[in-house]
Design an enzyme around this catalytic site. Sequence first.
Site, short mmCIF file in Angstrom:
data_model
loop_
_atom_site.label_atom_id
_atom_site.label_comp_id
_atom_site.label_asym_id
_atom_site.label_seq_id
_atom_site.Cartn_x
_atom_site.Cartn_y
_atom_site.Cartn_z
N GLU A 45 44.25 22.65 15.88
CA GLU A 45 44.09 21.87 15.64
C GLU A 45 43.65 20.79 17.02
OE1 GLU A 45 45.38 18.90 13.53
OE2 GLU A 45 47.48 18.25 14.70
N THR A 51 43.06 10.04 15.86
CA THR A 51 44.66 10.45 16.36
C THR A 51 44.84 9.82 17.96
OG1 THR A 51 44.87 12.50 15.24
CG2 THR A 51 45.83 12.75 16.46
N1 HSE Z 1 52.88 13.69 16.48
C1 HSE Z 1 51.47 13.33 16.23
C2 HSE Z 1 50.84 11.98 16.37
C3 HSE Z 1 50.80 13.81 14.90
O1 HSE Z 1 51.93 11.38 16.07
O2 HSE Z 1 49.87 12.01 16.95
C4 HSE Z 1 49.44 14.10 15.27
O3 HSE Z 1 48.76 14.83 15.49
#
Ligand code: HSE
Length: 291
Positions: free
Chosen positions: A120, A168
């Site tokens: 990931e 992201t």
């Molecule tokens: N917690 C992470 C974010 C999820 O919101 O950026 C995606 O990896």
Amino acid sequence: MVTVRVPATSANLGSGFDVFGAALETPADIVTLSEADETSIEMHGVGSEYIPEDPAKNTAGVVAKALDAPAHIKIDKGVRPASGLGSSAASAAATAVGLNELYDLGLSRRDLIPYAAEGEALVSGEAHLDNVAPAILGGFTIATDETVTRISASLALVACLPDIVVSTRDAREVVPDTATLDDVVDTVGRAATLAVGMMRDDPVLVGQGMEDNIVTPRRASLIDGYHRVRERALREGATGVTVSGAGPTVLAMCRERDQRAVAMSMVEAFATVNVDARAYQTRIGPGASVF
Ligand code: HSE
């Protein structure tokens, strides 16, 4: 040969930034693994044309390397990449679970979480457990640096995915470095309320706990129509609305009886700003399953 079905996941749930996550019954990736001397990857399904098949650049390849378990890995994407529904985590989690089974590595589900997180990290730039933990364990998970706690929950949700791409990495850049004490105090209260709501299968408590004034307002600004979608969903009975993961999926908690109306209202609200969207009427569900 081993085949794994691994669910989409929704991270953060508003007040639990980088900590909370939930497995969704739908959509899902299907990953088939077979023994090989060297890792090779074959991508199919939604958005697969944007995902490299080079094992060094693919989350599944990184996981195979981390586990020292080469395989031919065929990934059928049901979870659209860059959707905020844990697409990269799904493939990473499925690969970790599948390789453990294929080579009889003897690792527990919990042992597999850090390996899936390595995959990931390739996509998100940092290793977060908030998508891989629920993808592997199912249910609602609370992942901190020290522990992963899992709560079984059975609640209805709508995950409305607009035809917008938010990476992201971009979504992390808008996250503020600091927060006021008032906002932190509010968020702690909300997060605790949400966790209790999950334990009680109470959509009202969970919905109230999904509010967040630190990260969500910044992320929402990257999603055309977010405020309209949120208002419409709340009007139709949603008990809470937030950005799913890094977005652009908008997540609504609701009672089962309101699910259809909430889903339709969210798609309609996106249409008013000329954005196509599809709504998954789903539930919090199980993690990766091998078959
Ligand atoms: N917690 C992470 C974010 C999820 O919101 O950026 C995606 O990896």
